[in-house]
Each structure stands twice: as structure tokens, then as C-alpha cells.
Scaffold this active site. Structure first.
Site, PDB file in Angstrom:
ATOM      1  N   GLU A 178      41.194  47.741  32.538  1.00 12.80           N
ATOM      2  CA  GLU A 178      41.479  46.807  31.439  1.00 12.80           C
ATOM      3  C   GLU A 178      40.493  46.888  30.286  1.00 12.80           C
ATOM      4  O   GLU A 178      39.697  45.978  30.053  1.00 12.80           O
ATOM      5  CB  GLU A 178      41.509  45.358  31.964  1.00 12.80           C
ATOM      6  CG  GLU A 178      42.588  45.105  32.984  1.00 12.80           C
ATOM      7  CD  GLU A 178      42.811  43.606  33.232  1.00 12.80           C
ATOM      8  OE1 GLU A 178      42.019  42.794  32.742  1.00 12.80           O
ATOM      9  OE2 GLU A 178      43.779  43.268  33.911  1.00 12.80           O
ATOM     10  N   GLU A 205      47.625  45.576  39.404  1.00 15.52           N
ATOM     11  CA  GLU A 205      47.334  44.149  39.578  1.00 15.52           C
ATOM     12  C   GLU A 205      48.533  43.331  39.136  1.00 15.52           C
ATOM     13  O   GLU A 205      49.141  43.614  38.104  1.00 15.52           O
ATOM     14  CB  GLU A 205      46.146  43.670  38.720  1.00 15.52           C
ATOM     15  CG  GLU A 205      44.801  44.075  39.223  1.00 15.52           C
ATOM     16  CD  GLU A 205      43.659  43.540  38.353  1.00 15.52           C
ATOM     17  OE1 GLU A 205      43.841  42.489  37.682  1.00 15.52           O
ATOM     18  OE2 GLU A 205      42.604  44.183  38.330  1.00 15.52           O
TER      19      GLU A 205
END
Ligand code: PNW
Length: 449
Positions: free
Chosen positions: A169, A355
Site C-alpha cells: 500500500e 487484504e
């Protein structure tokens, strides 16, 4: 039984759960580990909810055999974890801390003993503090230091780890960390510094890919995990879909375009104007090396409709439903659309949802059970949208639920529990929630229940 109520997943679909070093390990200063920016940030007043720190977290550093038995019991054959850079190189570069490497060897060997495949993230936000003191991600040298770190871990663990994720991320550790100041290191830099920091991050990704190609050995695979801001067409009609696609491409232009197309889009550079990133010769060759998959973290999305030739992103009204995590607007269609957009725009060889999950402040029911029906429903909706994508032959090959266990949720501290296993942070007692029992059955039957 008709196949529409069956919701089967493809054969060989990968089912797993995910965690990250800072969020579960604890042992923040043990066995030679150096401080990370999160160790430092969490000690500054007013930064993390309740003054919580990752010092102990889930004490996974000492309890990993028990946790791995739990993963096994839940029937998960895949587990995504991250390596703490400051455990391996306490100063970020230079001397290697052998005890750090030994810990990950033990951890990974225990997973393999239990027939669980490790998926290893090289960097999940815990930058060595020493590197932050030299400018952190503002400094091109950090991408180079990352390359050496990646070489070190791939050489040491490449015989047992075959699935590597370079960075987790980028928009969070650059955007929240250096622009908004909500995450470590808590900086608020100018657009010029931010654009450059993004460039250094994708450069580090390139270093990670290079390290795996050079030292990963046979069967090694590598990709980035990105958390795209995801545009959902308001209506599933061609005009809104095209508008959503444009909005998606634009918002992810600084990361996905250079990685998949080897350049910044002209429109992005125009938007940056004089603050555009400085690119050195050879950077794009490193950044755009072919990868084996794209990892996608997806929690939420935003709605877009066509307005003439423009794409209009709709603001959420105050009453729109969200999780306890305030940024987490409940928009499960984002799951389908992130896969659809990425496939259409960039054609990654494979995609894994690395995720997906939801944060609530779970309390036990009167009988002591954690009846997290709201989390179960969130996960079920998400899986429905993956199932739709796989039916359309979009190459989504696996799903990692965030998270195995309640953990240190960054600036939210130990609130906003994402686990399917409850953790009591006083006693470190693990208790599977209803969602864990449900997920166990889904995984076992490879279909949505
Ligand atoms: C991701 N936001 O973080 C991370 O990869 C995980 O470590 C984290 O625990 C999980 O999602 C749940 O939050 C995010 O504020 C943290 O928009 C914050 C945001 C988004 C993602």
C-alpha cells in the site's frame, strides 16, 4: 441444486489470511531489532489512539507456534506475513542482525511444517528509524537501501519462500505518512516532495522485483500489493462504467501506470505541473520489470457517474453506512470493480486479493461467543463479488482475509478490531469469532456458504 445458489470458486483458488509484523509481533526491541518509525511515532503524544504502541501487540514473536497451529486448524493453506526491515537491518543498511533472520527462518519453517505456504511482504510500513533520520522516503537513497535489504532477505529465505510481495500500500505509507501526517512519520510535505516520495516508493518496488529475479531461485514469484482507490459505476451501463474506469485510471496513475506501462501518463504529469517527480535514467526499466501478479487490498470504494464527458465522483452522505473504522464505507461492489478495472487497464497475469476485511469494536455476546454477524456479512458480500469476477474469467486467483487476529491497527491502536480471531490484549488469549468458523467452512468447501 442449481449452480446459482452454489457459488463455487475456481479449482486451486488460494485461500488465506494476512497479518503484518508491526501489528502482531511485539518484541519491538528484542534480539537486536532496531526501532522503526512506528515505534517512534507511537511514543509521541497524541499520535496513536490511547497512546497505544506496538511494543507487545499480539506477542506473536513468542507465540507464533500457537498461532500457526490456529491457522492450520482453520484449514488455511496460505498465510501472508511481513518481515520487519529493522529486525534484519537495525540501522536500515549495513550490519545484518542474524537473530532477526533466525526468527523468520523459524517462523517460516514452522509454517512449512504445517503445510502452510508463506506469502511474504518485504515492507509493510515499518521503515527503520535511522533511515527516516536521513530523509525516509523523501530520499532516493531509501529505495537503494531497500534494494540491499531485499537482496538480504531473498538470499536468506529464498529457498523456502516462493511468493514475494515487494511493498504494501504505497498510498498509505506515502499519503497518510508524509502528506496527511496521520501515520508515521507524521509529516505534512509539499506536493513536490510527495510526488518524489511516490517515485522513490515505486523505485523500491523495482528493486524488490530485481532482488527476487536475481536471488529467488526456481519458482519464485513477485508482485506489488496496491490498495487502489476504486471507482464503482453508479449504474452498470456503458457510460457510467467508462466514467468509473477513467476515474480509476486517473487516481492510480502514479503507481499502476509506471509499473505496468513504464511511464507516467501525460495527464498525471500535467496535473503535477512544476512539482512533477524527477526521474533518473533507467528508473522506468527497473520499475516496469514484468511481475507475476498484482496484489490488491480492498476495503471500500466510491461511486462515479458520467456527467457529460466528465466522471463525477459522488460524496458520501453523512448517514451512509460505515464500519467502526470511519474511512470504511460499506461498498462491497468495489471488490468486483477493482478486479474489472485492473484487468481491463493493465492485464496483470494474475491478481490476488491480499487484504479484505472490516474493523469493528467487537464485544462478546451473553454466552461469551463473538457473534460478529456484521463482519461475516461484509466478508460474504466481498466474496460474492470475487465469485462474480471469476465467473467472468477475470484472473483473480486467491483471497487473503485481513486479518487472522485482532491487532495493532496503526493510528487506531488496539481499537477497530479486524480479526476473525479475537485477541484479549491483557491475557493474549485467542478466541475464534463466528466469522472464523464460517470462513473455515467456505475454505473447506471452496464455495460461498
Ligand atoms: C490497510 N485509511 O491499511 C493495511 O494494509 C493494514 O495493515 C491495515 O491494518 C488494514 O488495511 C486495515 O486498516 C489501511 O485510513 C489503513 O484509509 C488505513 C486506511 C486504509 C488502509
Amino acid at each position: 441444486m442449481s449452480s446459482t445458489v452454489n457459488y463455487p470458486f475456481p479449482k486451486n483458488f488460494i485461500w488465506g489470511a494476512a497479518t503484518a509484523a508491526t501489528q502482531i509481533e511485539g518484541a519491538a526491541a528484542e534480539d537486536g531489532k532496531g526501532p522503526s518509525i512506528w515505534d517512534d511515532f507511537s511514543k509521541q503524544p497524541g499520535r496513536v489512539h490511547g497512546g497505544h504502541t506496538p511494543e507487545i501487540a499480539c506477542d506473536h514473536y513468542h507465540r507464533f507456534p500457537e498461532d500457526i497451529r490456529l491457522i492450520r486448524k482453520l484449514g488455511l493453506k496460505n498465510y501472508r506475513l511481513s518481515i520487519a526491515w529493522p529486525r534484519i537491518l537495525p540501522e536500515g543498511r549495513g550490519a545484518i542482525n542474524q537473530r532477526g533472520l533466525d526468527f523468520y527462518r523459524r517462523l517460516i519453517d514452522t509454517l512449512l511444517d504445517h503445510e502452510i505456504t508463506p506469502w511474504v511482504t518485504m515492507f509493510h510500513w515499518d521503515l527503520p528509524l535511522a533511515l527516516e533520520h536521513q530523509g525516509g522516503w523523501r530520499n532516493r537513497g531509501t529505495a537503494e537501501a531497500f534494494g540491499t535489504y531485499a537482496d538480504t532477505i531473498v538470499k536468506a529465505l529464498g529457498d523456502r519462500v516462493k511468493n514475494w510481495i515487494t511493498l504494501n500500500e504505497i498510498p498509505c505509507f506515502i499519503g497518510l505518512g508524509y502528506k496527511e501526517g496521520r501515520h508515521a512519520p507524521g509529516a505534512k510535505e509539499s506536493p513536490r516532495v510527495i510526488n518524489q516520495a511516490y517515485h522513490h516508493a515505486i523505485l523500491a518496488h523495482g528493486q524488490g522485483v530485481r532482488a527476487v529475479r536475481e536471488h529467488g531461485g526456481r519458482g519464485a514469484r513477485v508482485g506489488l500489493t496496491h490498495n487502489p482507490e476504486t471507482a464503482i459505476p453508479l449504474l452498470e451501463i456503458p457510460t457510467d462504467i467508462a466514467a468509473a474506469r477513467r476515474s480509476f485510471a486517473e487516481r492510480n496513475a502514479h503507481i499502476l501506470a509506471p509499473i505496468f506501462h513504464g511511464r507516467y501518463p501525460a495527464e498525471y504529469l500535467r496535473r503535477c505541473g512544476a512539482d512533477r517527480p524527477v526521474v533518473a535514467k533507467g528508473d522506468f526499466a527497473l520499475i516496469a520489470q514484468p511481475t507475476d501478479f498484482l496484489g490488491i487490498n480492498i476495503y471500500t470504494g466510491y461511486f462515479v457517474r458520467a456527467k457529460g464527458s466528465r466522471a463525477e465522483a459522488l460524496p458520501f452522505p453523512a448517514q451512509y453506512p460505515r464500519a467502526a473504522s470511519e474511512w470504511l464505507y460499506l461498498a462491497p461492489q468495489a471488490m468486483y470493480w477493482v478486479l474489472n478495472h485492473c484487468h481491463a487497464l493493465y492485464q496483470p497475469k494474475a491478481m490476488y486479493v491480499t487484504e479484505n476485511g472490516v474493523g469493528y469494536d467487537d464485544e462478546p455476546a451473553a454466552n461469551g461467543e463473538y457473534l460478529d454477524l456484521h463482519r461475516r456479512d461484509y466478508l460474504r458480500q466481498s466474496l460474492l463479488h470475487i465469485q462474480r469476477a471469476t465467473q467472468e474469467k477475470i484472473p483473480c486467483k486467491g483471497y487473503f482475509l485481513w486479518s487472522l487476529i485482532d491487532n495493532f491497527e496503526w493510528a487506531d491502536g488496539y481499537t477497530r478490531r479486524f480479526g476473525i480471531v479475537h485477541n484479549d490484549f491483557e491475557t493474549q488469549k485467542r478466541t475464534p469469532k463466528l466469522s472464523a468458523h464460517w470462513y473455515q467452512q467456505v475454505v473447506k468447501q471452496n464455495r460461498l456458504l
